[in-house]
Write an enzyme that holds these catalytic residues in place. Structure first.
Site, short mmCIF file in Angstrom:
data_model
loop_
_atom_site.label_atom_id
_atom_site.label_comp_id
_atom_site.label_asym_id
_atom_site.label_seq_id
_atom_site.Cartn_x
_atom_site.Cartn_y
_atom_site.Cartn_z
CG HIS A 142 -0.24 -0.03 2.54
ND1 HIS A 142 0.42 1.05 3.08
CD2 HIS A 142 -0.11 -1.05 3.43
CE1 HIS A 142 0.92 0.70 4.25
NE2 HIS A 142 0.63 -0.56 4.49
CE LYS A 190 18.80 5.59 -3.70
NZ LYS A 190 19.63 6.82 -3.68
#
Length: 237
Positions: A142, A190
């Site tokens: 979400h 990342k």
């Protein structure tokens, strides 16, 4: 590798674990052989357990499971040859939602309490080591503010020969390069370059491993070697 060679290597590893040197006396050798017999018996039990626990998955040869594994296979879960999954100290969970894919390469080890949840695609390469309580999720489930809305799914790709240490978290959209090491407790948001050590929240590159041979062989080394490697890493951090 022949069975005889594998057993010989296992005896050598057990000798280092118990005596920090090769077994010398007849008594020491008897102890090592007894431990080896119990280990092989446990492996047979784990192989049967794997056939039962992973019956909803597509598995390769000689896949073993230790303990009670939780599987949610609404999508596809593919596990390669000679993988080992432990779920004895903490419960390991593999969850692939509808149309999602979890693909685990051969000879990869997943330790107790790991949680791998996919709503798109999680790919783990060959010869990887996923430590205790690692979490991998390719979906946030979400948005931050609108909690009733979806936030999008992005695949996670883990290269071959990667070590992800205890309680690290790998988030959606991340690619981890071959031979990389993710330190304990790191949150990876990342991409991680190949042959690097990353640590922290969020994870950052701490060290470049220019020589791939600097990485221990996680599947054929003893605990002391791994501890020394971790100590060296902490000293450089």
């Amino acid at each position: 590798m022949s069975i005889k060679k594998k057993l010989t290597e296992k005896v050598e590893v057990l000798s280092i674990d118990y005596f920090d040197r090769p077994a010398r006396t007849a008594r020491e050798r008897r102890l090592i052989y007894w431990v080896l017999i119990k280990t092989l018996a446990g492996w047979c039990v784990d192989l049967l357990n794997g056939n039962i626990r992973l019956r909803k998955c597509t598995t390769g040869r000689m896949v073993t499971v230790k303990g009670r594994l939780k599987i949610n296979a609404k999508g596809s879960i593919i596990i390669g040859d000679y993988c080992r999954i432990w779920s004895n100290i903490g419960t390991t969970q593999l969850s692939a939602g509808p149309r999602a894919l979890i693909d685990i390469g051969e000879n990869t080890f997943i330790n107790s309490g790991a949680i791998i949840t996919s709503r798109r695609h999680i790919r783990i390469g060959k010869n990887c080591h996923i430590a205790n309580q690692v979490i991998m999720m390719d979906d946030d489930f979400h948005a931050v503010y609108a909690r009733g809305s979806r936030s999008g799914k992005e695949a996670i790709i883990v290269g071959d020969n990667v070590w992800i240490a205890t309680r690290a978290m790998i988030l959606k959209g991340v690619t981890i390069g071959e031979g990389a090491v993710v330190a304990a407790g790191a949150v990876v948001t990342k991409d991680v370059p190949a042959y690097t050590l990353v640590a922290g929240v969020p994870a950052k590159v701490i060290k470049y491993l220019d020589d791939p041979d600097e990485l221990p062989d996680w599947h054929n080394t003893n605990l002391t070697t791994i501890e020394n490697f971790i100590h060296e890493f902490n000293s450089s951090y």
